[in-house]
Scaffold this motif. Sequence first.
Motif, PDB file in Angstrom:
ATOM      1  N   THR A  27       0.338  -1.112  -0.290  1.00 29.65           N
ATOM      2  CA  THR A  27      -0.086  -0.691  -0.199  1.00 29.65           C
ATOM      3  C   THR A  27       0.945   1.055  -0.074  1.00 29.65           C
ATOM      4  OG1 THR A  27      -1.529  -1.138   0.954  1.00 29.65           O
ATOM      5  CG2 THR A  27      -1.882   0.943   1.034  1.00 29.65           C
ATOM      6  N   MET A  28       1.908   1.400   0.832  1.00 28.85           N
ATOM      7  CA  MET A  28       2.722   2.486   1.004  1.00 28.85           C
ATOM      8  C   MET A  28       4.246   2.473  -0.577  1.00 28.85           C
ATOM      9  SD  MET A  28       3.903   2.072   4.641  1.00 28.85           S
ATOM     10  CE  MET A  28       4.697   3.571   4.966  1.00 28.85           C
ATOM     11  N   ARG A  29       3.935   1.445  -0.891  1.00 28.56           N
ATOM     12  CA  ARG A  29       4.585   1.278  -2.190  1.00 28.56           C
ATOM     13  C   ARG A  29       3.803   2.247  -3.481  1.00 28.56           C
ATOM     14  NH1 ARG A  29       7.550  -4.153  -2.812  1.00 28.56           N
ATOM     15  NH2 ARG A  29       9.637  -3.530  -2.260  1.00 28.56           N
ATOM     16  N   LYS A  30       2.246   1.884  -3.481  1.00 27.75           N
ATOM     17  CA  LYS A  30       1.597   2.661  -4.549  1.00 27.75           C
ATOM     18  C   LYS A  30       1.253   3.980  -4.253  1.00 27.75           C
ATOM     19  CE  LYS A  30      -0.983  -1.569  -5.577  1.00 27.75           C
ATOM     20  NZ  LYS A  30      -1.678  -2.849  -4.980  1.00 27.75           N
ATOM     21  N   ARG A  31       0.985   4.432  -3.150  1.00 29.59           N
ATOM     22  CA  ARG A  31       0.995   6.118  -2.121  1.00 29.59           C
ATOM     23  C   ARG A  31       2.142   6.568  -2.963  1.00 29.59           C
ATOM     24  NH1 ARG A  31      -2.965   6.514   2.208  1.00 29.59           N
ATOM     25  NH2 ARG A  31      -1.550   8.367   2.402  1.00 29.59           N
ATOM     26  N   ALA A  32       3.085   6.403  -2.697  1.00 31.98           N
ATOM     27  CA  ALA A  32       4.608   6.886  -3.006  1.00 31.98           C
ATOM     28  C   ALA A  32       3.920   7.034  -5.066  1.00 31.98           C
ATOM     29  CB  ALA A  32       5.594   6.106  -2.978  1.00 31.98           C
ATOM     30  N   GLN A  33       3.473   5.735  -5.870  1.00 30.36           N
ATOM     31  CA  GLN A  33       4.039   6.174  -7.234  1.00 30.36           C
ATOM     32  C   GLN A  33       2.576   7.261  -7.074  1.00 30.36           C
ATOM     33  OE1 GLN A  33       2.758   2.391  -8.401  1.00 30.36           O
ATOM     34  NE2 GLN A  33       4.730   1.551  -7.898  1.00 30.36           N
ATOM     35  N   VAL A  34       1.411   7.279  -6.133  1.00 29.70           N
ATOM     36  CA  VAL A  34       0.422   8.369  -6.937  1.00 29.70           C
ATOM     37  C   VAL A  34       0.790   9.272  -7.075  1.00 29.70           C
ATOM     38  CG1 VAL A  34      -1.585   9.137  -6.264  1.00 29.70           C
ATOM     39  CG2 VAL A  34      -1.667   6.722  -6.173  1.00 29.70           C
ATOM     40  N   VAL A  35       1.484   9.817  -5.805  1.00 30.53           N
ATOM     41  CA  VAL A  35       1.823  10.787  -5.437  1.00 30.53           C
ATOM     42  C   VAL A  35       3.385  11.355  -6.091  1.00 30.53           C
ATOM     43  CG1 VAL A  35       0.641  11.544  -3.541  1.00 30.53           C
ATOM     44  CG2 VAL A  35       2.833  11.179  -3.627  1.00 30.53           C
ATOM     45  N   ALA A  52       6.219  10.385  -5.725  1.00 28.72           N
ATOM     46  CA  ALA A  52       6.849  10.626  -5.289  1.00 28.72           C
ATOM     47  C   ALA A  52       8.112   8.665  -4.913  1.00 28.72           C
ATOM     48  CB  ALA A  52       6.947  10.452  -2.837  1.00 28.72           C
ATOM     49  N   PRO A  53       9.530   9.323  -5.047  1.00 27.18           N
ATOM     50  CA  PRO A  53      10.027   8.711  -5.128  1.00 27.18           C
ATOM     51  C   PRO A  53      10.410   6.599  -3.749  1.00 27.18           C
ATOM     52  CG  PRO A  53      11.420  10.099  -4.293  1.00 27.18           C
ATOM     53  CD  PRO A  53       9.990  10.556  -3.882  1.00 27.18           C
ATOM     54  N   GLU A  54      10.333   5.478  -4.425  1.00 32.32           N
ATOM     55  CA  GLU A  54       9.892   4.823  -3.169  1.00 32.32           C
ATOM     56  C   GLU A  54      10.305   4.644  -2.012  1.00 32.32           C
ATOM     57  OE1 GLU A  54       9.944  -0.077  -3.868  1.00 32.32           O
ATOM     58  OE2 GLU A  54       8.040   0.291  -5.632  1.00 32.32           O
ATOM     59  N   PRO A  55       9.647   4.335  -1.085  1.00 28.99           N
ATOM     60  CA  PRO A  55      10.536   3.933  -0.114  1.00 28.99           C
ATOM     61  C   PRO A  55      11.267   3.501   0.319  1.00 28.99           C
ATOM     62  CG  PRO A  55       7.821   4.872   0.657  1.00 28.99           C
ATOM     63  CD  PRO A  55       8.178   4.495  -1.140  1.00 28.99           C
ATOM     64  N   LYS A  56      12.431   3.231   1.160  1.00 26.55           N
ATOM     65  CA  LYS A  56      13.790   2.463   1.198  1.00 26.55           C
ATOM     66  C   LYS A  56      12.675   1.274   2.531  1.00 26.55           C
ATOM     67  CE  LYS A  56      17.618   2.381   0.323  1.00 26.55           C
ATOM     68  NZ  LYS A  56      19.148   2.756   0.921  1.00 26.55           N
ATOM     69  N   PHE A  57      12.691   0.516   2.904  1.00 27.60           N
ATOM     70  CA  PHE A  57      12.165  -1.127   3.520  1.00 27.60           C
ATOM     71  C   PHE A  57      13.065  -1.891   4.243  1.00 27.60           C
ATOM     72  CE2 PHE A  57       7.981   0.410   1.091  1.00 27.60           C
ATOM     73  CZ  PHE A  57       7.607   0.996   2.675  1.00 27.60           C
ATOM     74  N   GLY A  58      13.289  -1.988   5.229  1.00 29.15           N
ATOM     75  CA  GLY A  58      13.873  -3.109   6.014  1.00 29.15           C
ATOM     76  C   GLY A  58      12.939  -3.520   6.690  1.00 29.15           C
ATOM     77  N   VAL A  59      13.047  -5.055   6.546  1.00 27.11           N
ATOM     78  CA  VAL A  59      12.092  -5.867   7.916  1.00 27.11           C
ATOM     79  C   VAL A  59      12.380  -6.710   8.720  1.00 27.11           C
ATOM     80  CG1 VAL A  59      10.080  -7.894   8.120  1.00 27.11           C
ATOM     81  CG2 VAL A  59       9.765  -5.609   6.325  1.00 27.11           C
ATOM     82  N   MET A 107      -5.536  -0.201   4.889  1.00 19.21           N
ATOM     83  CA  MET A 107      -4.595  -0.061   5.065  1.00 19.21           C
ATOM     84  C   MET A 107      -4.460   1.279   4.727  1.00 19.21           C
ATOM     85  SD  MET A 107      -4.184  -3.310   5.135  1.00 19.21           S
ATOM     86  CE  MET A 107      -2.570  -2.944   5.592  1.00 19.21           C
ATOM     87  N   ASP A 108      -5.022   2.074   4.168  1.00 15.95           N
ATOM     88  CA  ASP A 108      -4.922   3.483   3.425  1.00 15.95           C
ATOM     89  C   ASP A 108      -4.705   4.237   4.743  1.00 15.95           C
ATOM     90  OD1 ASP A 108      -4.060   4.310   0.893  1.00 15.95           O
ATOM     91  OD2 ASP A 108      -6.056   3.012  -0.254  1.00 15.95           O
ATOM     92  N   GLU A 109      -5.578   4.665   5.990  1.00 11.25           N
ATOM     93  CA  GLU A 109      -5.712   4.247   7.151  1.00 11.25           C
ATOM     94  C   GLU A 109      -3.967   4.395   7.862  1.00 11.25           C
ATOM     95  OE1 GLU A 109      -8.487   3.200   5.877  1.00 11.25           O
ATOM     96  OE2 GLU A 109     -10.265   3.866   6.207  1.00 11.25           O
TER      97      GLU A 109
END
Length: 234
Positions: free
Chosen positions: A56-64, A66-73, A218-220
């Motif tokens: 969801t966060m990747r898609k939200r970045a695409q919509v605006v 913005a660069p795709e956030p970098k994630f680590g788990v 998920m968006d919230e």
Amino acid sequence: MEETRMVEIKQSVLAANDEKADGFRALLKQAGTLYTDIMASPGAGKTTLLLALIDTMRKRAQVVQAPEPKFGVIEADLESMVDAEKIKAASIPSVELNTHGVCHVEMGMVERSYEAFKQGGLTPFDYMFLENIGNLVCPAEFDTGAHNRVMLLSVPEGYDKVYKYPPMFAVVDALIVTKCDYLPLNPDFDMEALKKQASVLNPGIRIFVTSARTGEGMDELAAWFEELRANIVK
Ligand SMILES: Nc1nc2c(ncn2[C@@H]2O[C@H](COP(=O)(O)OP(=O)(O)OP(=O)(O)O)[C@@H](O)[C@H]2O)c(=O)[nH]1
Ligand SMILES: [Mg+2]
């Protein structure tokens, strides 16, 4: 006498852990990383929620645009690579942290996991998540150096957990109710009572109602994480 000595030892172990946790929190803030500790019982949906949230966060970045956030788990489990492999399959850097029987995560383990990311040239992240050991009790006691702590409670587990596991509900910033697509099958799940009981015990708690299956909430949730990170980097 014996009892007093045992309490003292436990306190000193926790104090040493807390000190390291404060240092780590500051380090990650400086790196612009929002670091979240995710706790819940086994099978509550931690890995599935993480995958849905990141998607969801990747898609939200695409919509605006913005660069795709970098994630680590960091995936903590008693044994196995199962969850780390699921995360890697979604092109998300992950480290499997096997505690070999220990029921919680401590700072030494977090530091070693982060070092593994660093050695791999993967840091800094925008968001780092720790999937803590599946356990609704022990992880509540140990500061893992995170900026925020969340717990999941899945609908099939039942709503009446606040009075049974109060330390976990008391320490978290947010309660994420998962698997809400099961609500029609669990008519005895009293969402309003859960929200009320959790808010009485922990007045500042944020509550999200989600389903990784349907995408509900998920968006919230993603917006909340974005807001938390904005506060870290400002
Ligand atoms: N229906 C439904 N099933 C879900 C949802 N989220 C997770 N599941 C299922 O619940 C089971 C456990 O999910 P996981 O994500 O592995 O749970 P976990 O908390 O990471 O489990 P451990 O790491 O083993 O403690 C899997 O079969 C998932 O497909 C959801 O939102 N709805
Ligand atoms: Mg998991």
